[in-house]
Motif scaffolding. Structure first.
Motif, PDB file in Angstrom:
ATOM      1  N   UNK A  91      65.352  -2.523   0.686  1.00 51.98           N
ATOM      2  CA  UNK A  91      64.805  -1.960   1.932  1.00 51.98           C
ATOM      3  C   UNK A  91      64.573  -0.461   1.783  1.00 51.98           C
ATOM      4  N   UNK A  92      65.468   0.209   1.074  1.00 50.47           N
ATOM      5  CA  UNK A  92      65.360   1.650   0.836  1.00 50.47           C
ATOM      6  C   UNK A  92      64.113   2.003   0.044  1.00 50.47           C
ATOM      7  N   UNK A  93      63.585   1.058  -0.721  1.00 51.96           N
ATOM      8  CA  UNK A  93      62.440   1.347  -1.577  1.00 51.96           C
ATOM      9  C   UNK A  93      61.109   1.432  -0.842  1.00 51.96           C
ATOM     10  N   UNK A  94      61.120   1.345   0.457  1.00 52.37           N
ATOM     11  CA  UNK A  94      59.903   1.632   1.227  1.00 52.37           C
ATOM     12  C   UNK A  94      59.827   3.146   1.411  1.00 52.37           C
ATOM     13  N   UNK A  95      58.967   3.796   0.645  1.00 56.32           N
ATOM     14  CA  UNK A  95      58.921   5.258   0.637  1.00 56.32           C
ATOM     15  C   UNK A  95      58.640   5.851   2.011  1.00 56.32           C
ATOM     16  N   UNK A  96      57.943   5.117   2.860  1.00 57.70           N
ATOM     17  CA  UNK A  96      57.592   5.655   4.171  1.00 57.70           C
ATOM     18  C   UNK A  96      58.810   5.893   5.057  1.00 57.70           C
ATOM     19  N   UNK A  97      59.939   5.219   4.771  1.00 50.35           N
ATOM     20  CA  UNK A  97      61.131   5.380   5.611  1.00 50.35           C
ATOM     21  C   UNK A  97      62.216   6.227   4.943  1.00 50.35           C
ATOM     22  N   UNK A  98      61.956   6.754   3.774  1.00 46.68           N
ATOM     23  CA  UNK A  98      62.980   7.513   3.048  1.00 46.68           C
ATOM     24  C   UNK A  98      63.537   8.643   3.900  1.00 46.68           C
ATOM     25  N   UNK A  99      64.843   8.743   3.921  1.00 48.10           N
ATOM     26  CA  UNK A  99      65.663   9.724   4.651  1.00 48.10           C
ATOM     27  C   UNK A  99      65.745   9.437   6.144  1.00 48.10           C
ATOM     28  N   UNK A 100      65.050   8.424   6.655  1.00 50.51           N
ATOM     29  CA  UNK A 100      65.132   8.090   8.082  1.00 50.51           C
ATOM     30  C   UNK A 100      66.574   7.709   8.426  1.00 50.51           C
ATOM     31  N   UNK A 101      67.191   8.355   9.410  1.00 50.57           N
ATOM     32  CA  UNK A 101      68.598   8.079   9.725  1.00 50.57           C
ATOM     33  C   UNK A 101      68.869   6.641  10.160  1.00 50.57           C
ATOM     34  N   UNK A 102      67.837   5.938  10.606  1.00 49.98           N
ATOM     35  CA  UNK A 102      68.020   4.567  11.083  1.00 49.98           C
ATOM     36  C   UNK A 102      67.449   3.524  10.128  1.00 49.98           C
ATOM     37  N   UNK A 103      66.250   3.743   9.634  1.00 56.86           N
ATOM     38  CA  UNK A 103      65.567   2.711   8.856  1.00 56.86           C
ATOM     39  C   UNK A 103      65.887   2.744   7.366  1.00 56.86           C
ATOM     40  N   UNK A 104      66.279   3.887   6.849  1.00 60.14           N
ATOM     41  CA  UNK A 104      66.632   3.989   5.432  1.00 60.14           C
ATOM     42  C   UNK A 104      68.127   3.722   5.269  1.00 60.14           C
ATOM     43  N   UNK A 105      68.520   2.577   4.683  1.00 65.79           N
ATOM     44  CA  UNK A 105      69.943   2.249   4.567  1.00 65.79           C
ATOM     45  C   UNK A 105      70.733   3.221   3.698  1.00 65.79           C
ATOM     46  N   UNK A 106      70.054   4.022   2.872  1.00 66.38           N
ATOM     47  CA  UNK A 106      70.754   4.929   1.964  1.00 66.38           C
ATOM     48  C   UNK A 106      70.621   6.395   2.382  1.00 66.38           C
ATOM     49  N   UNK A 107      70.145   6.631   3.593  1.00 67.74           N
ATOM     50  CA  UNK A 107      69.989   8.006   4.063  1.00 67.74           C
ATOM     51  C   UNK A 107      71.343   8.661   4.311  1.00 67.74           C
ATOM     52  N   UNK A 108      71.461   9.929   3.932  1.00 68.59           N
ATOM     53  CA  UNK A 108      72.665  10.707   4.214  1.00 68.59           C
ATOM     54  C   UNK A 108      72.493  11.599   5.441  1.00 68.59           C
ATOM     55  N   UNK A 109      71.336  11.510   6.093  1.00 65.44           N
ATOM     56  CA  UNK A 109      71.074  12.310   7.286  1.00 65.44           C
ATOM     57  C   UNK A 109      71.476  11.533   8.542  1.00 65.44           C
ATOM     58  N   UNK A 110      71.802  12.278   9.583  1.00 63.15           N
ATOM     59  CA  UNK A 110      72.086  11.692  10.881  1.00 63.15           C
ATOM     60  C   UNK A 110      71.043  12.146  11.899  1.00 63.15           C
ATOM     61  N   UNK A 111      70.834  11.336  12.904  1.00 63.96           N
ATOM     62  CA  UNK A 111      70.045  11.734  14.056  1.00 63.96           C
ATOM     63  C   UNK A 111      70.738  12.936  14.700  1.00 63.96           C
ATOM     64  N   UNK A 112      70.039  14.047  14.938  1.00 69.52           N
ATOM     65  CA  UNK A 112      70.683  15.223  15.547  1.00 69.52           C
ATOM     66  C   UNK A 112      71.410  14.923  16.849  1.00 69.52           C
ATOM     67  N   UNK A 113      70.892  13.978  17.638  1.00 67.07           N
ATOM     68  CA  UNK A 113      71.568  13.628  18.890  1.00 67.07           C
ATOM     69  C   UNK A 113      72.902  12.933  18.621  1.00 67.07           C
ATOM     70  N   UNK A 114      72.947  12.112  17.582  1.00 67.76           N
ATOM     71  CA  UNK A 114      74.213  11.475  17.187  1.00 67.76           C
ATOM     72  C   UNK A 114      75.177  12.526  16.659  1.00 67.76           C
ATOM     73  N   UNK A 115      74.662  13.445  15.862  1.00 68.79           N
ATOM     74  CA  UNK A 115      75.482  14.513  15.295  1.00 68.79           C
ATOM     75  C   UNK A 115      76.181  15.320  16.379  1.00 68.79           C
TER      76      UNK A 115
END
Length: 299
Positions: A91-115
């Protein structure tokens, strides 16, 4: 038959055999001879096994998904079920979603509102985790806890695929525990520390594989390293090459990169580091990124 044998990816099979031999030696004779040596071999063996597992889920060395999975059935890294690794990574290999806090399962970023809603102590830990030293020390624990909690929520919602992944993981872990108890000559604590250290080594690779960037093509790194870490990571340091050619085996990635270096660096916006030594020098005690996604809406 000869044609079939020629078609096999012998470097992958040979490295897998060496990986198991290294881990087995580390847990037995090497540990009995000198425990630090045994622990070092187990750490390298388990980290290499994870990289080989990544290779198998991308369709190597056989065409058969069953036999590829069977080759890496023993869970040397303990905490990540093969089926879950496969599903989330593909799923992570869809480049269009890379780093997305929700759609990229391997993202290390968080949604600022969650943060903003997180407790101060957790935010402090996550800030430390965004340095390379913190990622190696805390990353395996924080990442595993987050992964397991997310999967537990999915199981409670009735996700049978996730449940199956963990059910199959049980025998894979049991096989490793049997070896340690019945054959191994390494104390359990040393084996657990070595297994954790292997996860720490893998965090070096994933630390800056992707960055927040408006252009999806500019999110994936190249680290031009040719040292032992590049071997342990199976040349996945050339990460943009892997993302563009996910079905190409690990041992062909360096040649692809050398022949088309300008093309890859043009594609990823020159997101490049010369070596892992440079990465350590620049980010061992300094965060590369903020935890909240810098391009994500804040309101």
């Amino acid at each position: 038959m000869a044609d079939r044998l020629r078609g096999l990816e012998w470097p992958t099979l040979a490295l897998l055999a060496a990986c198991y031999a290294l881990w087995a030696l580390g847990t037995t004779l090497a540990a009995a001879l000198w425990l630090p040596l045994g622990m070092a071999l187990v750490t390298v063996g388990a980290a290499l096994h994870s990289s080989l597992t990544h290779e198998m889920l991308h369709g190597h060395p056989f065409r058969s998904r069953f036999w590829n999975a069977a080759l890496v059935f023993p869970a040397l890294s303990l905490v990540v079920p093969y089926l879950r690794f496969k599903d989330t990574h593909l799923a992570h290999h869809r480049d269009s979603i890379l780093t997305d806090p929700y759609d990229d399962p391997e993202s290390n970023y968080l949604d600022p509102k969650v943060w903003e809603r997180l407790p101060r102590l957790l935010r402090a830990l996550l800030r430390v985790n965004n340095t390379l030293a913190g990622r190696m020390l805390l990353g395996p624990l924080l990442g595993t806890a987050s992964f397991m909690l997310a999967d537990l929520r999915l199981i409670r919602r009735g996700d049978r695929r996730v449940l199956l992944g963990w059910a199959l993981h049980g025998p894979a872990v049991a096989l490793v525990i049997w070896w340690i108890a019945a054959v191994g000559q390494m104390p359990v604590w040393a084996w657990l520390v070595s297994s954790y250290a292997a996860l720490s080594v893998l965090k070096i690779r994933t630390f800056l594989e992707h960055r927040a960037h408006l252009d999806a093509r500019g999110r994936t790194v190249v680290i031009e390293d040719r040292g032992p870490l590049a071997l342990i990571f199976l040349n996945n340091n050339l990460h943009v090459v892997h993302h563009m050619h996910a079905m190409v085996p690990w041992y062909r990635l360096p040649q692809l990169y050398r022949k088309n270096r300008k093309r890859y660096l043009s594609r990823n916006g020159a997101y490049r580091y010369a070596s892992y030594a440079e990465v350590f020098r620049r980010f061992f005690l300094r965060a590369k990124d903020p935890v909240p996604h810098p391009l994500w809406p804040k309101g």
